[in-house]
Motif scaffolding. Structure first.
Motif, mmCIF file in Angstrom:
data_model
loop_
_atom_site.group_PDB
_atom_site.id
_atom_site.type_symbol
_atom_site.label_atom_id
_atom_site.label_comp_id
_atom_site.label_asym_id
_atom_site.label_seq_id
_atom_site.Cartn_x
_atom_site.Cartn_y
_atom_site.Cartn_z
ATOM 1 N N HIS A 18 10.332 -0.595 23.239
ATOM 2 C CA HIS A 18 11.069 -0.008 22.123
ATOM 3 C C HIS A 18 11.345 -1.100 21.097
ATOM 4 O O HIS A 18 11.854 -2.163 21.425
ATOM 5 C CB HIS A 18 12.390 0.604 22.618
ATOM 6 C CG HIS A 18 12.187 1.654 23.656
ATOM 7 N ND1 HIS A 18 11.747 2.904 23.361
ATOM 8 C CD2 HIS A 18 12.342 1.616 25.008
ATOM 9 C CE1 HIS A 18 11.657 3.622 24.468
ATOM 10 N NE2 HIS A 18 12.006 2.853 25.485
ATOM 11 N N THR A 19 11.003 -0.837 19.859
ATOM 12 C CA THR A 19 11.226 -1.776 18.763
ATOM 13 C C THR A 19 11.928 -1.043 17.629
ATOM 14 O O THR A 19 12.239 0.140 17.731
ATOM 15 C CB THR A 19 9.893 -2.349 18.263
ATOM 16 O OG1 THR A 19 9.108 -1.280 17.749
ATOM 17 C CG2 THR A 19 9.138 -3.071 19.367
ATOM 18 N N PRO A 23 12.103 3.171 18.145
ATOM 19 C CA PRO A 23 13.357 2.944 18.856
ATOM 20 C C PRO A 23 13.549 3.861 20.060
ATOM 21 O O PRO A 23 13.036 4.970 20.092
ATOM 22 C CB PRO A 23 14.416 3.237 17.799
ATOM 23 C CG PRO A 23 13.769 4.224 16.891
ATOM 24 C CD PRO A 23 12.305 3.871 16.882
ATOM 25 N N SER A 26 18.850 5.101 22.718
ATOM 26 C CA SER A 26 20.084 4.328 22.695
ATOM 27 C C SER A 26 19.889 2.944 22.076
ATOM 28 O O SER A 26 20.690 2.051 22.306
ATOM 29 C CB SER A 26 20.621 4.168 24.116
ATOM 30 O OG SER A 26 19.678 3.470 24.895
ATOM 31 N N ALA A 27 18.820 2.744 21.303
ATOM 32 C CA ALA A 27 18.517 1.420 20.772
ATOM 33 C C ALA A 27 19.440 1.016 19.632
ATOM 34 O O ALA A 27 19.551 -0.156 19.317
ATOM 35 C CB ALA A 27 17.065 1.343 20.311
ATOM 36 N N SER A 29 23.108 0.440 18.079
ATOM 37 C CA SER A 29 24.490 0.306 18.517
ATOM 38 C C SER A 29 25.406 1.083 17.581
ATOM 39 O O SER A 29 25.006 1.554 16.528
ATOM 40 C CB SER A 29 24.880 -1.175 18.572
ATOM 41 O OG SER A 29 24.804 -1.716 17.278
ATOM 42 N N SER A 34 20.498 -2.516 14.732
ATOM 43 C CA SER A 34 19.498 -2.118 15.715
ATOM 44 C C SER A 34 18.927 -3.371 16.362
ATOM 45 O O SER A 34 19.021 -4.466 15.827
ATOM 46 C CB SER A 34 18.400 -1.288 15.044
ATOM 47 O OG SER A 34 17.740 -2.057 14.071
ATOM 48 N N PHE A 35 18.335 -3.193 17.500
ATOM 49 C CA PHE A 35 17.785 -4.324 18.238
ATOM 50 C C PHE A 35 16.556 -3.862 18.996
ATOM 51 O O PHE A 35 16.324 -2.669 19.166
ATOM 52 C CB PHE A 35 18.823 -4.896 19.209
ATOM 53 C CG PHE A 35 19.364 -3.869 20.177
ATOM 54 C CD1 PHE A 35 18.773 -3.677 21.415
ATOM 55 C CD2 PHE A 35 20.461 -3.095 19.844
ATOM 56 C CE1 PHE A 35 19.249 -2.740 22.296
ATOM 57 C CE2 PHE A 35 20.958 -2.156 20.730
ATOM 58 C CZ PHE A 35 20.344 -1.970 21.958
ATOM 59 N N ASP A 36 15.765 -4.824 19.443
ATOM 60 C CA ASP A 36 14.603 -4.524 20.269
ATOM 61 C C ASP A 36 15.072 -4.402 21.713
ATOM 62 O O ASP A 36 16.002 -5.081 22.139
ATOM 63 C CB ASP A 36 13.550 -5.626 20.157
ATOM 64 C CG ASP A 36 12.929 -5.689 18.776
ATOM 65 O OD1 ASP A 36 13.070 -4.696 18.038
ATOM 66 O OD2 ASP A 36 12.309 -6.717 18.446
ATOM 67 N N ALA A 37 14.420 -3.542 22.457
ATOM 68 C CA ALA A 37 14.787 -3.345 23.861
ATOM 69 C C ALA A 37 13.526 -3.283 24.701
ATOM 70 O O ALA A 37 12.484 -2.809 24.245
ATOM 71 C CB ALA A 37 15.589 -2.063 24.024
ATOM 72 N N LEU A 38 13.615 -3.752 25.923
ATOM 73 C CA LEU A 38 12.529 -3.685 26.885
ATOM 74 C C LEU A 38 13.112 -3.050 28.131
ATOM 75 O O LEU A 38 14.033 -3.605 28.741
ATOM 76 C CB LEU A 38 11.985 -5.085 27.179
ATOM 77 C CG LEU A 38 10.901 -5.189 28.235
ATOM 78 C CD1 LEU A 38 9.631 -4.502 27.729
ATOM 79 C CD2 LEU A 38 10.612 -6.632 28.552
ATOM 80 N N ILE A 39 12.630 -1.873 28.492
ATOM 81 C CA ILE A 39 13.161 -1.144 29.644
ATOM 82 C C ILE A 39 12.075 -1.090 30.709
ATOM 83 O O ILE A 39 10.984 -0.562 30.465
ATOM 84 C CB ILE A 39 13.592 0.283 29.236
ATOM 85 C CG1 ILE A 39 14.672 0.207 28.158
ATOM 86 C CG2 ILE A 39 14.079 1.058 30.453
ATOM 87 C CD1 ILE A 39 14.990 1.545 27.533
#
Length: 99
Positions: A18-19, A23, A26-27, A29, A34-39
């Motif tokens: 998710h970038t 997104p 829940s990416a 806040s 916004s922020f990058d996430a790796l799940i």
């Protein structure tokens, strides 16, 4: 070592990256940043197998901690030396199957 998404995606085929452009739900806040996430999610079957393996390991190790009297060891040595020791196949099978 350089880590690229190509290497990660080959190792984890179920991975979702998710970038900002793609997104996750829940990416973002609450403050609007916004922020990058790796799940990375585990396969439930792998978790179940790991839990089962730990359970079997605990059962086996608890059985190994039981001590045997010196008298019983001497009796077994005597029976083996005299070729009169009889193997109890049912007892061995029950230990293998943890019955």
């Amino acid at each position: 070592m350089k880590i690229t998404t190509n290497n990660v995606m080959k190792s984890y085929p179920d991975l979702r990256v998710h970038t900002k452009e793609n997104p996750a739900p829940s990416a973002a806040s609450n403050d609007g940043h916004s922020f990058d996430a790796l799940i990375i999610q585990s396969n439930p079957r792998q978790i179940e197998e790991h839990t089962f393996a730990e359970s079997v390991s605990r059962q086996l190790s608890s059985g190994m901690s039981e001590t045997v009297s010196a008298e019983k060891v001497q009796d077994l040595k005597k029976k083996v030396a005299e070729h009169t020791y009889q193997v109890d196949a049912y007892a061995i099978a029950s230990k293998i199957l943890l019955v």
